[in-house]
Structure formats: C-alpha cells, structure tokens
Motif scaffolding. Sequence first.
Motif, short mmCIF file in Angstrom:
data_model
loop_
_atom_site.label_atom_id
_atom_site.label_comp_id
_atom_site.label_asym_id
_atom_site.label_seq_id
_atom_site.Cartn_x
_atom_site.Cartn_y
_atom_site.Cartn_z
N LEU A 112 0.85 -1.00 0.06
CA LEU A 112 -0.06 -0.07 -0.03
C LEU A 112 0.90 1.33 0.09
N ASP A 113 1.86 1.37 0.98
CA ASP A 113 2.64 2.70 0.86
C ASP A 113 3.80 2.38 -0.20
N GLY A 114 4.03 1.29 -0.65
CA GLY A 114 4.79 0.91 -1.95
C GLY A 114 4.46 1.73 -3.09
N TYR A 115 3.13 1.56 -3.42
CA TYR A 115 2.88 2.38 -4.67
C TYR A 115 2.60 3.77 -4.53
N ASP A 116 2.43 4.36 -3.09
CA ASP A 116 2.60 5.68 -3.14
C ASP A 116 3.90 6.21 -3.21
N LEU A 117 4.83 5.50 -2.41
CA LEU A 117 6.35 5.75 -2.62
C LEU A 117 6.84 5.75 -4.28
N GLY A 118 6.16 4.78 -4.91
CA GLY A 118 6.71 4.81 -6.49
C GLY A 118 6.17 5.91 -6.99
N GLU A 165 4.81 18.94 -15.94
CA GLU A 165 4.16 19.70 -14.87
C GLU A 165 2.78 19.53 -14.86
N GLU A 166 2.05 19.40 -15.93
CA GLU A 166 0.72 19.51 -16.09
C GLU A 166 0.22 17.98 -15.53
N HIS A 167 0.92 17.07 -15.14
CA HIS A 167 0.35 15.59 -14.76
C HIS A 167 0.88 15.72 -13.23
N LYS A 168 1.63 16.38 -12.69
CA LYS A 168 2.17 16.41 -11.35
C LYS A 168 0.77 16.18 -10.21
N ASP A 169 0.00 17.26 -10.40
CA ASP A 169 -1.13 17.29 -9.54
C ASP A 169 -2.03 16.14 -9.54
N MET A 170 -2.24 15.73 -10.83
CA MET A 170 -2.92 14.42 -10.85
C MET A 170 -2.35 13.37 -10.25
N MET A 171 -1.20 13.22 -10.45
CA MET A 171 -0.29 12.06 -9.84
C MET A 171 -0.52 12.20 -8.25
N VAL A 172 -0.26 13.26 -7.55
CA VAL A 172 -0.52 13.44 -6.24
C VAL A 172 -2.02 13.16 -5.84
N ALA A 173 -2.95 13.65 -6.69
CA ALA A 173 -4.60 13.47 -6.41
C ALA A 173 -4.51 12.02 -6.27
N SER A 174 -3.90 10.91 -7.11
CA SER A 174 -4.36 9.60 -7.19
C SER A 174 -4.10 9.05 -6.02
N ILE A 175 -3.03 9.56 -5.02
CA ILE A 175 -2.54 8.78 -3.68
C ILE A 175 -3.16 9.70 -2.59
N GLY A 176 -3.65 10.81 -3.07
CA GLY A 176 -3.91 11.97 -1.79
C GLY A 176 -4.94 11.27 -0.64
N PRO A 177 -6.15 10.65 -1.01
CA PRO A 177 -6.81 10.01 0.05
C PRO A 177 -6.28 8.88 0.76
N PHE A 178 -5.16 8.44 0.34
CA PHE A 178 -4.72 6.89 0.99
C PHE A 178 -3.62 6.90 1.68
N TRP A 179 -2.39 7.83 1.27
CA TRP A 179 -1.03 7.71 1.88
C TRP A 179 -1.03 7.63 3.40
N ASP A 180 -1.87 8.78 4.01
CA ASP A 180 -1.85 8.54 5.32
C ASP A 180 -2.21 7.08 5.92
N ALA A 181 -3.11 6.79 5.48
CA ALA A 181 -4.02 5.39 5.94
C ALA A 181 -2.82 4.37 5.46
N ASN A 182 -2.02 4.35 4.68
CA ASN A 182 -1.28 3.24 4.13
C ASN A 182 -0.16 3.23 5.05
N LEU A 229 12.70 7.48 8.70
CA LEU A 229 11.79 8.48 9.33
C LEU A 229 11.83 9.87 9.00
N MET A 230 13.07 10.32 8.80
CA MET A 230 13.24 11.73 8.23
C MET A 230 12.72 11.76 6.86
N ALA A 231 12.99 10.69 6.14
CA ALA A 231 12.56 11.01 4.44
C ALA A 231 11.15 10.82 4.48
N LEU A 232 10.40 10.20 5.47
CA LEU A 232 8.85 10.04 5.23
C LEU A 232 8.34 11.49 6.09
N ILE A 233 9.05 12.11 7.23
CA ILE A 233 8.60 13.33 7.32
C ILE A 233 8.78 14.47 6.25
#
Length: 331
Positions: A23-29, A39-56, A90-94
């Motif tokens: 689960l966290d592997g795909y959003d790290l990827g 640049e035009e795709h970066k917001d969409m890429m972040v949006a694809s993991i936005g609702p999930f990454w904290d829970a992962n 941990l520093m990288a994740l922060i």
Amino acid sequence: MDFILPLIFMAIMGLAMLLYVILDGYDLGVGILLHYAPEEHKDMMVASIGPFWDANETWLVLGVGIMLVAFPSAHAVVLSALYLPVAVMLMALIIRGVSFDFRTKAHDKHKAFWNAMFTGGSMVAAMSQGWMLGSYVSGFRDDWWTWAFNAVIALTVPAAYVVLGAGWLIMKAEGDLQARAVEWARKAIVPFLIGISAVSIATPFISETIYNKWFKLPGFFALLPIPLVTAAAFAALWHVTGKKSIIDAGYGWVAFASTVLVLILATLGLAYSIYPYVVIDRLNVWEAASATSSLLILLVGTLITLPAIIGYTIFVYRIFWGKARELTYGA
C-alpha cells in the motif's frame, strides 16, 4: 497457548509489513515517478494517492508496534542494528509528508522545490527500507559481501515501488498520463526483475539456514512453486504493459495485480526461509516472544485494533475508488 500465541503475532506482524509494502509502496513509487512527469501531470499524480497515503503508513506502525510489544528481544536487536537506516527513513517520510501539503499551497516559484522534496523523500525512504531488508535477511552481519547484498536490495526496492506506482497510475489515470505510466512500468520491469533475481540467487549464500531450507529435500519442492509463479507474474506484467489494446479494454489493473503477486510471493519465500527465526540464526519466535500473559493482553487489543484498521482501509478505498480527479485543498 505458549506455542501458538507467538506464531499468531508473528503472522500478524508479517501481514502488517506486507500490506505496508504493497500500500505505501505504490504511493512511494508515484512519488519517485513525480520527477519524470511533466508539470501538467504532477497534480493528478499526487491526487491519485491523496486520500490513501496517510492510512497506508498505519500498517508500518502496527507492524513495528507488534514487534516492540510481542517480541521485545528481537526489537532490541533489530533497532540497535538498524538505528541509522531507520532514522534516515523516518526523516525521509517526514520530509515527504511536509512536502505533500506544502507543494499544493506553495507559490509557483516554490512548487518545484517541494516536488523535488517529495520525490527525494520517497526515494530515500524506499532505499532505506531496502537496506534494512537486506540487513535483516543477512542476520545483521558486517562484511563487504553483506554490504554489497544490502546495496542490491536498496536499489531493488525502489524499482519494485516504481513498477507498483506505475501500475497504480495505469488504473487511476487516463489519457497521456496513463500512457506515460505504461511506459514507466515497462522501463522499470527489467531492473526490478534483475534485482529480485540477483537477491534470490545471493540469499541462500548469506545464511546456511536459508541454504538448507532451499536446496535440501523436501524443502526444495516446497519452495519450487514460488519462483515458477513469480516468473508467470513477470510474464503477465510484461505482456500487459506491451499491449495498448489490453489497457484500453480495461485490464490495466493486471499490471498492478501482477506486481502485488510478485511481492506476496517474495514475502512468502522470505517467511519460509527464515522460519522459525525472528532474527535469523539468533532468536526464534518463542525465544523472542513476551510472556504468555502479556501476549494474551496484547491479543485483546489486537482483536480490537486490527479489524478497525482493516475496516477503515476498505472504507477509504471503496469511497475513493475509480479514476483520480484533481486534488483540491480548502483555503
């Protein structure tokens, strides 16, 4: 109970770490791939993991928490040996978490910096996890051969996450971004395959225990289905990413599923190889376990916490399933 309880917690800890990797592997990827996107795709890429990454990341907390309470002797050995890479991770994740929020609200002239921090945090976290895995499998030995082994895994894990992240984007994106995700996955498959093959070849020579598990009968035949099915999963992954018609027909999920299958099989192979040890050749699951009375108390808490985490994870993925949309924040 003295025999069963440690095995139950070993299984739960293994499950938690496997789910974290997936689960966290795909959003790290996706974070690593952000560097290669226009640049035009970066917001969409972040949006694809936005609702999930904290829970992962909850699964990492659960896995480490179980090791701390259920296997304190092993936790002491592992943490003392991996203090530096754990601190780096941990520093990288922060940094990654901070940049996730700041990149959206930053002015245009600062956004590139936070994008770079997000990518850098994702890459460093992935490499740290790879180094820790190599150190764990090698029994925390300290010689040039083990360092080389750790370095190979430190490069293999990011490659695996990139394939996983690209597979996620194939499912969540459309149009040009989806096409780019297919291309990214295609390019990362070969390094992923080479890395996991090299690690598989080297692993039995790291430990005599693992060597005997792999090459002595009947263990050889028990392990044989894992490399065979893994090869089939890689073949499916290569085939799907090479056929635009398959992606267009709605079967892009096969790329993600095939990568997940490879990771599951690798985890099963590792579990088979090191059992019954928690720390290879040093502490078995019963030697490292807490007292039975402590495990019984922990079991009650786990039976409450684990279903809650699973339920929340399923709820979030069900609510936000489907194609990604632009990520927006309140003022």
